[in-house]
Structures are given as C-alpha cells and as structure tokens.
Design a protein around this motif. Sequence first.
Motif, mmCIF file in Angstrom:
data_model
loop_
_atom_site.group_PDB
_atom_site.id
_atom_site.type_symbol
_atom_site.label_atom_id
_atom_site.label_comp_id
_atom_site.label_asym_id
_atom_site.label_seq_id
_atom_site.Cartn_x
_atom_site.Cartn_y
_atom_site.Cartn_z
ATOM 1 N N ARG A 226 12.286 57.143 19.470
ATOM 2 C CA ARG A 226 13.313 57.132 18.424
ATOM 3 C C ARG A 226 14.693 56.849 19.020
ATOM 4 O O ARG A 226 15.012 57.288 20.115
ATOM 5 C CB ARG A 226 13.330 58.475 17.708
ATOM 6 C CG ARG A 226 12.056 58.755 16.929
ATOM 7 C CD ARG A 226 12.151 60.078 16.199
ATOM 8 N NE ARG A 226 12.459 61.191 17.080
ATOM 9 C CZ ARG A 226 11.542 62.022 17.571
ATOM 10 N NH1 ARG A 226 10.273 61.879 17.275
ATOM 11 N NH2 ARG A 226 11.897 63.019 18.347
ATOM 12 N N ASP A 227 15.505 56.140 18.270
ATOM 13 C CA ASP A 227 16.898 55.912 18.645
ATOM 14 C C ASP A 227 17.763 56.979 18.012
ATOM 15 O O ASP A 227 17.451 57.498 16.940
ATOM 16 C CB ASP A 227 17.365 54.537 18.166
ATOM 17 C CG ASP A 227 16.814 53.417 19.031
ATOM 18 O OD1 ASP A 227 16.767 53.593 20.262
ATOM 19 O OD2 ASP A 227 16.430 52.382 18.474
ATOM 20 N N THR A 228 18.859 57.296 18.678
ATOM 21 C CA THR A 228 19.806 58.271 18.166
ATOM 22 C C THR A 228 21.099 57.533 17.850
ATOM 23 O O THR A 228 21.571 56.748 18.681
ATOM 24 C CB THR A 228 20.063 59.369 19.215
ATOM 25 O OG1 THR A 228 18.809 59.926 19.598
ATOM 26 C CG2 THR A 228 20.942 60.468 18.669
ATOM 27 N N PRO A 229 21.694 57.768 16.692
ATOM 28 C CA PRO A 229 22.947 57.088 16.361
ATOM 29 C C PRO A 229 24.035 57.395 17.404
ATOM 30 O O PRO A 229 24.136 58.539 17.877
ATOM 31 C CB PRO A 229 23.339 57.678 15.005
ATOM 32 C CG PRO A 229 22.098 58.289 14.466
ATOM 33 C CD PRO A 229 21.251 58.667 15.638
ATOM 34 N N PRO A 230 24.847 56.402 17.768
ATOM 35 C CA PRO A 230 25.896 56.609 18.785
ATOM 36 C C PRO A 230 26.836 57.765 18.457
ATOM 37 O O PRO A 230 27.245 58.497 19.357
ATOM 38 C CB PRO A 230 26.651 55.276 18.801
ATOM 39 C CG PRO A 230 25.668 54.276 18.304
ATOM 40 C CD PRO A 230 24.797 55.011 17.316
ATOM 41 N N SER A 231 27.159 57.965 17.194
ATOM 42 C CA SER A 231 28.058 59.074 16.837
ATOM 43 C C SER A 231 27.414 60.417 17.164
ATOM 44 O O SER A 231 28.080 61.354 17.606
ATOM 45 C CB SER A 231 28.440 59.009 15.360
ATOM 46 O OG SER A 231 27.276 59.116 14.551
ATOM 47 N N ARG A 232 26.106 60.526 16.959
ATOM 48 C CA ARG A 232 25.388 61.777 17.259
ATOM 49 C C ARG A 232 25.301 61.995 18.768
ATOM 50 O O ARG A 232 25.440 63.110 19.257
ATOM 51 C CB ARG A 232 23.984 61.719 16.641
ATOM 52 C CG ARG A 232 23.290 63.021 16.663
ATOM 53 C CD ARG A 232 23.888 63.943 15.585
ATOM 54 N NE ARG A 232 23.504 65.292 15.879
ATOM 55 C CZ ARG A 232 24.345 66.319 15.920
ATOM 56 N NH1 ARG A 232 25.604 66.164 15.642
ATOM 57 N NH2 ARG A 232 23.932 67.509 16.211
ATOM 58 N N VAL A 233 25.055 60.906 19.516
ATOM 59 C CA VAL A 233 24.996 60.985 20.987
ATOM 60 C C VAL A 233 26.319 61.520 21.518
ATOM 61 O O VAL A 233 26.344 62.431 22.357
ATOM 62 C CB VAL A 233 24.677 59.596 21.602
ATOM 63 C CG1 VAL A 233 24.919 59.590 23.095
ATOM 64 C CG2 VAL A 233 23.250 59.196 21.282
ATOM 65 N N ARG A 234 27.436 60.967 21.039
ATOM 66 C CA ARG A 234 28.759 61.410 21.511
ATOM 67 C C ARG A 234 29.000 62.885 21.186
ATOM 68 O O ARG A 234 29.499 63.639 22.021
ATOM 69 C CB ARG A 234 29.859 60.540 20.901
ATOM 70 C CG ARG A 234 29.956 59.160 21.519
ATOM 71 C CD ARG A 234 31.218 58.422 21.064
ATOM 72 N NE ARG A 234 31.274 58.216 19.613
ATOM 73 C CZ ARG A 234 30.703 57.207 18.968
ATOM 74 N NH1 ARG A 234 30.032 56.290 19.640
ATOM 75 N NH2 ARG A 234 30.809 57.094 17.654
ATOM 76 N N TRP B 233 19.158 57.219 25.782
ATOM 77 C CA TRP B 233 20.405 57.942 25.572
ATOM 78 C C TRP B 233 21.474 57.205 26.373
ATOM 79 O O TRP B 233 21.419 57.164 27.589
ATOM 80 C CB TRP B 233 20.259 59.368 26.095
ATOM 81 C CG TRP B 233 21.291 60.339 25.621
ATOM 82 C CD1 TRP B 233 22.460 60.653 26.243
ATOM 83 C CD2 TRP B 233 21.238 61.140 24.441
ATOM 84 N NE1 TRP B 233 23.133 61.599 25.528
ATOM 85 C CE2 TRP B 233 22.404 61.915 24.415
ATOM 86 C CE3 TRP B 233 20.323 61.266 23.414
ATOM 87 C CZ2 TRP B 233 22.674 62.823 23.396
ATOM 88 C CZ3 TRP B 233 20.589 62.165 22.404
ATOM 89 C CH2 TRP B 233 21.759 62.941 22.398
#
Length: 132
Positions: free
Chosen positions: A19-27, A46
Amino acid sequence: MAAVLADGLDLIVVGLGDRDTPPSRVRAVTARARRAGAVLAVDGRWPNVDVRLRAEVAGYHGLRGGRGRVTGLDLDVEAVTRGHRPRRARITIAGCGGHVEWTSATEHPVAKMTPPVPPPVPSPAPELRVAQ
C-alpha cells in the motif's frame, strides 16, 4: 494510528505491504515520531527515510537432507543511510536456550560487490516448505 503510538512508545513498527501512504500522512507521522524521539521502522514504501534496511535469507541451520528443524538462519543485510555508502553484512540469527543470539560476519562496503564470507556451518538455502 502510528502517529498516536509515538506518544507512548520508543519503537514503532509499521507494516504497509504494497500500500502507498499519502505524502501528507507520511510527513505528519514522521514529524510526530521525531518530536517524540521515537524510532519509526516501516516495512513498505516510505519516502525520505534516514535509513533503509533490506534483508535476504542466505541459508538455514538445522536442516539435513531437506529434513529437520530450522534452528537458525543467515541473513544478508544491507543498510543505506543518507550521505553514506551502503554497508552489507551477513548476520546469523539462532535460537539459544529460549532466547535469540545474533552473530555477524565481517562488514564490508557494497562498492566491493563481493559476497560476505559465510559462517562455517550453514546449510545452503533449500526450498523451505511450510506445513499447514
């Protein structure tokens, strides 16, 4: 969920699979873990990490002729950190009286592109079948 765990745990392990994680959530998760002084270990994609680890099974211990009990395994591990050359080592992980023992062969830089010297006793990695 991982961001909330940073407030109470020193080590957070997240398994993302494919699964990919949205960049805003990663930050947000990364910032919260750093503020809390927690270590964030992620299995999956990540971006902008400080360390990337990769491990591959190189052999098993305890199997004779394709039979027996796996008592340990050898892992070829690679660590890549920002601004440094990748490093590799072969690590043997084995059960020992109810706990786990780690031993490592000599570490060497990836640039040499030579495989690490195997420990003296490991069996070649046979196809491992899982009983269900």
